[in-house]
Design a protein around this motif. Structure first.
Motif, short mmCIF file in Angstrom:
data_model
loop_
_atom_site.label_atom_id
_atom_site.label_comp_id
_atom_site.label_asym_id
_atom_site.label_seq_id
_atom_site.Cartn_x
_atom_site.Cartn_y
_atom_site.Cartn_z
N GLY A 1 54.02 26.28 18.55
CA GLY A 1 53.58 24.58 18.24
C GLY A 1 53.65 23.89 19.46
N ILE A 2 54.32 24.66 20.75
CA ILE A 2 54.24 23.81 21.54
C ILE A 2 52.70 23.31 22.13
N LEU A 3 52.25 25.30 22.30
CA LEU A 3 51.11 25.05 23.29
C LEU A 3 50.43 24.17 22.27
N ASN A 4 50.09 24.83 21.69
CA ASN A 4 48.77 23.77 20.97
C ASN A 4 48.76 21.75 20.83
N ALA A 5 49.97 21.85 20.45
CA ALA A 5 50.79 20.40 20.52
C ALA A 5 50.18 19.53 21.92
N TYR A 6 50.32 20.50 22.64
CA TYR A 6 50.21 20.46 24.31
C TYR A 6 48.44 19.96 24.24
N ASN A 7 48.08 20.95 23.71
CA ASN A 7 46.11 21.18 23.11
C ASN A 7 45.48 20.11 22.90
N PHE A 8 46.35 19.97 21.08
CA PHE A 8 46.10 18.51 20.82
C PHE A 8 45.59 17.26 21.38
N MET A 9 47.10 16.96 22.72
CA MET A 9 47.05 15.99 22.96
C MET A 9 46.53 15.45 23.70
N ASP A 10 45.98 16.17 24.20
CA ASP A 10 44.44 16.52 25.62
C ASP A 10 43.74 15.91 25.48
N SER B 1 53.06 15.50 31.75
CA SER B 1 53.85 17.01 32.21
C SER B 1 54.02 16.95 33.32
N LEU B 2 53.65 15.63 34.31
CA LEU B 2 54.60 15.23 35.76
C LEU B 2 55.86 15.04 35.14
N VAL B 3 55.77 13.73 34.55
CA VAL B 3 57.02 13.16 33.89
C VAL B 3 57.91 14.06 33.40
N ALA B 4 57.41 15.21 32.93
CA ALA B 4 58.51 16.18 32.03
C ALA B 4 58.89 17.21 33.99
N LEU B 5 57.63 17.96 34.60
CA LEU B 5 58.23 18.28 36.01
C LEU B 5 59.25 17.86 36.19
N ASP C 1 41.13 23.29 28.25
CA ASP C 1 42.18 24.24 27.37
C ASP C 1 43.02 25.03 28.26
N ILE C 2 42.52 25.56 29.43
CA ILE C 2 43.17 27.00 30.42
C ILE C 2 44.19 25.55 31.22
N GLY C 3 43.83 24.03 30.83
CA GLY C 3 45.29 23.60 31.49
C GLY C 3 45.78 23.71 31.17
N SER C 4 45.81 22.77 29.43
CA SER C 4 46.72 22.48 28.45
C SER C 4 47.91 23.76 27.89
N MET C 5 46.78 24.17 27.94
CA MET C 5 47.76 25.56 27.55
C MET C 5 49.29 26.31 28.55
N GLY C 6 47.67 25.98 29.87
CA GLY C 6 48.52 27.00 31.06
C GLY C 6 49.69 25.83 31.35
N ILE C 7 49.87 24.54 31.42
CA ILE C 7 50.59 23.84 31.34
C ILE C 7 51.81 23.49 31.21
N ALA C 8 51.49 23.42 29.38
CA ALA C 8 52.35 23.55 28.69
C ALA C 8 53.20 24.62 28.88
N PHE C 9 52.83 25.68 28.86
CA PHE C 9 53.15 27.13 28.91
C PHE C 9 54.82 27.45 30.13
#
Length: 332
Positions: A141-150, A160-164, A208-216
């Protein structure tokens, strides 16, 4: 010096990818549901799996020549297991960017990738069996949420920079839960990507490669921190995205819409499309709100239940108020 070299390598490889994407027409064409109006290169988020490969190469090389490139905080964690999951997810996501794969194919690879992630976190050993299927649902769900928000320039890169950076602060100042390079490499990836994306006319989109990758990667880090501390409050590092995605899904279910179809009901879409606020301003707003939440999570000594309450409730109220106000203005 090492980090500057990694940054420059990522920067050059990103430019090389742009040449390839331009030659093979790997682009994002705007449609009536898009928040952008110009054709833009897609897949700029390829920088994140590349960042992992660089991390892994320098890690292995450092161990061979006995250099202290990585501290001992992750000696019990196998980065290769994480990497296999990440690269599988990024590969299928990139193919989805190119060919629009069926949801059945995507979900199979999502399950496989999350299995590698749970193995990396040692979740199959440390957690009760009932928790495992719950984690599959939550993480996917989180992975796909990241994708939805991008959906607008800069939003996921900056978020993602803030989280990291928050995770890096915790790791370096509060509790050591991972080798610092395992956080710094995706930070460098974010900086490279944002250089090309955080601008009025983006050079590239994450895809998707980016949003899924950084979310992972972010989920893996939060998972390590939660396992180390036994506290679930760290999931609040994703609170803003979480509140928005869950609220939007509930709204669409209420309207009997297909939640898997593209739409323009997210608050960031309304701010950018209906209110005509700059993408960069909206993206910065989301990042700042999440940063404020992270500060509370990191420095508050309150019980976890209260931390959840004093962070999630104001975000939800603010979300509902602003969205309702925009809809009223549009209707009038």
């Amino acid at each position: 010096m090492m980090y500057l070299a990694v940054f420059l390598v990522l920067f050059v490889l990103e430019l090389i990818y742009f040449k390839i994407a331009d030659r093979y027409n790997i682009i994002d064409k705007p449609n009536h549901r898009s928040a952008h109006t110009e054709i833009t290169l897609r897949g700029g988020g390829i920088v994140f799996p590349i960042a992992f490969l660089l991390f892994f190469i320098t890690s292995v090389w450092g161990k061979w020549v006995h250099l202290p490139l990585h501290d001992q905080a992750v000696e019990n964690h196998n980065e290769l297991i994480f990497g296999v999951g990440l690269l599988l997810l990024c590969a299928i996501s990139f193919l989805d960017d190119l060919y629009d794969l069926s949801s059945k194919i995507r979900i199979v690879f999502h399950i496989i990738s999350v299995s590698f992630l749970l193995a990396f976190l040692n979740a199959f050993v440390l957690l009760p069996i009932w928790a495992i299927p719950v984690l599959y649902i939550v993480i996917i769900g989180i992975l796909n949420a990241y994708n939805f928000m991008d959906g607008i320039n800069g939003i996921t890169g900056l978020y993602s920079l803030v989280a990291l950076l928050s995770l890096l602060y915790v790791n370096e100042n509060l509790i050591k839960f991972v080798a610092h390079d395992f956080i710094i490499y995706p930070i460098l990836g974010c900086l490279v990507f944002l250089f090309f994306n955080f601008r009025k006319k983006a050079k590239c989109f994450m895809g998707d490669i980016g949003s899924m990758g950084i979310a992972f990667w972010v989920v893996a880090l939060i998972g390590l921190l939660m396992m180390k501390t036994g506290e679930i409050k760290w999931i609040l590092f994703l609170a803003v995205y979480g509140v928005e995605v869950i609220s939007t899904i509930l709204e669409r279910l209420k309207l009997k819409e297909n939640i898997f179809e593209a739409h323009r009901r997210h608050l960031y879409q309304l701010l950018a499309n209906e209110k005509k606020i700059s993408h960069l301003q909206v993206s910065t707003l989301y990042a700042v709100v999440q940063l404020l939440v992270n500060v509370v999570v990191i420095f508050s000594d309150l019980p976890q239940v209260l931390i959840f309450a004093i962070t999630l409730f104001p975000i939800f109220v603010l979300y509902v108020y602003v969205k309702f106000k925009i809809k009223r203005e549009v209707e009038d």
